[in-house]
Design an enzyme around this catalytic site. Structure first.
Site, short mmCIF file in Angstrom:
data_model
loop_
_atom_site.label_atom_id
_atom_site.label_comp_id
_atom_site.label_asym_id
_atom_site.label_seq_id
_atom_site.Cartn_x
_atom_site.Cartn_y
_atom_site.Cartn_z
N CYS A 2 11.72 -3.85 16.21
CA CYS A 2 12.70 -4.41 17.13
C CYS A 2 11.99 -5.39 18.05
O CYS A 2 10.76 -5.41 18.13
CB CYS A 2 13.34 -3.32 17.96
SG CYS A 2 14.18 -2.07 16.98
N GLY A 28 14.13 -8.44 14.30
CA GLY A 28 15.28 -7.60 14.01
C GLY A 28 16.53 -8.43 13.87
O GLY A 28 16.88 -9.18 14.78
N ASN A 102 11.26 -0.57 21.59
CA ASN A 102 10.72 -0.93 20.28
C ASN A 102 9.68 0.12 19.92
O ASN A 102 8.74 0.35 20.67
CB ASN A 102 10.07 -2.32 20.36
CG ASN A 102 9.28 -2.70 19.11
OD1 ASN A 102 8.33 -3.46 19.18
ND2 ASN A 102 9.66 -2.18 17.96
N GLY A 103 9.85 0.76 18.77
CA GLY A 103 8.88 1.76 18.35
C GLY A 103 9.57 2.95 17.72
O GLY A 103 10.73 2.86 17.32
N TYR A 258 2.39 -9.35 9.05
CA TYR A 258 3.74 -9.76 8.64
C TYR A 258 4.71 -10.01 9.78
O TYR A 258 5.44 -10.99 9.78
CB TYR A 258 4.32 -8.69 7.71
CG TYR A 258 5.77 -8.95 7.38
CD1 TYR A 258 6.13 -9.99 6.53
CD2 TYR A 258 6.79 -8.19 7.95
CE1 TYR A 258 7.46 -10.25 6.24
CE2 TYR A 258 8.12 -8.44 7.66
CZ TYR A 258 8.45 -9.48 6.81
OH TYR A 258 9.76 -9.74 6.53
P1 AMP Z 1 8.49 -5.88 -1.58
O1 AMP Z 1 9.40 -6.58 -2.49
O2 AMP Z 1 9.11 -4.61 -1.08
O3 AMP Z 1 7.13 -5.65 -2.10
O4 AMP Z 1 8.40 -6.78 -0.30
C1 AMP Z 1 7.27 -7.44 0.05
C2 AMP Z 1 7.66 -8.60 0.91
O5 AMP Z 1 8.40 -8.16 2.05
C3 AMP Z 1 6.47 -9.33 1.39
O6 AMP Z 1 6.72 -10.66 0.99
C4 AMP Z 1 6.48 -9.24 2.89
O7 AMP Z 1 6.43 -10.54 3.39
C5 AMP Z 1 7.78 -8.61 3.24
N1 AMP Z 1 7.63 -7.42 4.09
C6 AMP Z 1 6.57 -6.65 4.27
N2 AMP Z 1 6.86 -5.62 5.09
C7 AMP Z 1 8.13 -5.75 5.44
C8 AMP Z 1 9.01 -5.01 6.26
N3 AMP Z 1 8.62 -3.90 6.87
N4 AMP Z 1 10.27 -5.46 6.42
C9 AMP Z 1 10.67 -6.57 5.78
N5 AMP Z 1 9.90 -7.29 4.97
C10 AMP Z 1 8.64 -6.90 4.80
#
Ligand code: AMP
Length: 505
Positions: A2, A28, A102-103, A258
């Site tokens: 968040c 978010g 947030n957390g 990220y």
């Molecule tokens: P996946 O398809 O689940 O392996 O998603 C990986 C992709 O999601 C990567 O390109 C990251 O940039 C992004 N990503 C990594 N962690 C998160 C997260 N917690 N929430 C949303 N996107 C994420």
């Protein structure tokens, strides 16, 4: 994850809160909310599901009167995505308190039960933020005077630190008194302070990322220390104190991988510079250990990994090409509830430029692999566009364990890295080679930007949870709450308690 922001101004703060939330929108996209206190000491609230630009219309902005306020953008973690769980939350006693968090609290269930037993406090949502607000209110209530000093506020935060565990960065308003901001004793989630000098006196802002401070015309002052609380009275006097018994600095490394915007600084570390360093380290690993890979071109999976991929290309002395075009009107794929929808939305979001793939051996670069859905689809798209060989590099190591500190990660069984070796993952996503960053290199890449930060929260890679209170029972409960099926069921019953949280549409 968040985003939070709080402002004590000399002028109405509605526009600055709105702008701050827009700059934190990447943290978010599920719901947004703003609470202000008007000149009659009455709370004004607007919160609903949706992006900032969709939640606040002109009529809402007019209603959000007052020179003090807080705001929140939500990415659901353990809780449901019903709009009744949008923040800020409010309790009317003592004084009237609003809070945005947030957390994630790791002992939320125990604290919830204790609150009911000892203080008969009812929690009306599944959100741990409402629990945190009630702990805060309950502790503040132990001071039974109508006055409130900075000492009273700091005593309250000390008691809160002793009661709750986990990750929390918080902004809160105590009506008639001021704004309180605090950070958990490990400093897992970020929080920074900014200031603006005006003819009427100093104005203050507290926000999750420095970008929301710069972007609203404030000047970054410093990060809030782990365990520290800052109290700014309504007339602009600032007090701060360390309120944790044993604070340790251990910021979440995933913010740099990220979550955070590259133009933010968190705990004195430029997110952008840390990503460039991640690229350098991963490039060096490729050069050292994978010299036999006949890569023709390095292609990022936009956008987070662009800075990383550019640096890898430079280390390897290879061309860098933007082979995928992103449709900027589509949100992050994670917000899609079920796996089927998530699969489709990767293709809706990205499209390949075939000239960059035809007949080439490509190295695709992403910041991380979570479920593996994105990587699998992207590799398929690269092959369809004519790539000969498709190698895949991840700037983060294998994500093997769930996140318990506020990052929306799937349950353990939905993580492609959970219980699998890199060669199995490589096969599952259909790559000709898969190269992960080493954890030590990731830590060094971020840490070299600020040697004062000696440790990072890295549990999704290592399974070591720094707060020391995470056991298998907790992880099993989390698993049950987080898997796709559970989320879908919960969100199906979304509107049940909307009436209690009138959004004043
Ligand atoms: P996946 O398809 O689940 O392996 O998603 C990986 C992709 O999601 C990567 O390109 C990251 O940039 C992004 N990503 C990594 N962690 C998160 C997260 N917690 N929430 C949303 N996107 C994420």
């Amino acid at each position: 994850m968040c985003g939070i922001v709080g402002i004590v101004g000399k002028q109405p703060v509605n526009q600055a809160l709105y702008d701050g939330l827009t700059m934190l929108q990447h943290r978010g996209q599920d719901a947004a909310g703003i609470m202000t206190v008007d000149e009659y000491n009455t709370l004004r609230l607007r919160k609903a599901n949706g992006l900032v630009r969709d939640v606040f219309h002109t009529r809402h902005m007019h209603r959000l009167a007052g020179n003090v306020g807080i705001g929140h953008v939500r990415y659901p973690t353990a809780g449901s995505s019903s709009s009744a769980e949008a923040q800020p939350f409010y309790v009317n006693s003592p004084f009237g308190i609003a809070m945005a968090h947030n957390g994630n609290l790791t002992n939320a269930a125990d604290v919830h039960a204790h609150l009911f037993k000892t203080a008969r406090r009812h929690i009306n949502t599944t959100s741990d933020s409402e629990i945190l607000l009630n702990v805060f209110a309950n502790e503040l209530d132990k001071n039974d005077s109508l006055e409130l000093s900075a000492d009273d506020v700091f005593r309250t935060i000390t008691a809160v630190h002793r009661k709750v565990r986990g990750a929390y960065a918080v902004v809160s308003m105590i009506l008639g008194h001021g704004l309180v901001a605090f950070r958990d004793p490990w400093g897992i989630r970020p929080l920074a302070l900014g200031k603006r000098e005006t003819a009427e006196g100093d104005e203050y802002i507290v926000a999750s990322e420095s970008v929301a401070i710069d972007g609203t015309g404030f000047k970054y002052v410093r990060d809030v220390e782990p365990g520290e609380a800052i109290y700014i009275t309504n007339d602009g006097q600032l007090f701060s104190r360390q309120c944790a018994d044993k604070p340790k600095h251990c910021p979440c490394i995933f913010e740099y991988v990220y979550f955070a915007r590259p133009d933010s600084f968190i705990d004195g570390i430029s997110v952008y510079a840390s990503r460039v360093n991640m690229g350098r380290k991963l490039g060096e690993k490729l050069k050292r250990d994978y010299a036999d890979l006949d890569i023709d071109v390095v292609i990022p999976i936009p956008e987070t990994s662009c800075d990383i991929a550019l640096e890898i290309a430079s280390v390897l002395d290879l061309p860098y090409r933007q082979g995928f075009v992103k449709n900027r009107y589509i949100g992050r794929t994670f917000i899609m509830p079920g796996q089927t929808q998530r699969r489709k939305s990767v293709r809706r979001k990205l499209n390949a430029i075939s000239a960059e793939f035809k007949g080439k051996n490509v190295l695709l670069v992403d910041d991380s692999i979570v479920r593996g859905t994105t990587s699998e689809q992207i590799i398929e798209m690269a092959r369809e566009a004519g790539a000969k060989r498709v190698y895949f590099a991840s700037a983060a190591p294998e994500i093997r364990f769930p996140n318990v500190y506020g990052i929306d990660m799937p349950s353990a069984n939905e993580l492609i890295g959970h219980g699998r070796e890199s060669n199995e993952i490589c096969e599952m996503i259909g790559a000709d080679g898969l190269i992960y960053q080493e954890l030590d290199d990731l830590v060094a890449a971020v840490g070299e930007e600020n040697p004062n930060v000696q440790r990072f929260e890295t549990s999704v890679f290592s399974g070591e949870y720094i707060t020391g209170d995470i056991n298998q029972d907790y992880l099993d409960e989390l698993d049950a709450a987080r898997n796709d099926m559970a989320k879908a069921q919960r969100d199906g019953g979304e509107d049940a308690n909307l009436e209690l949280h009138n959004d004043n549409d």
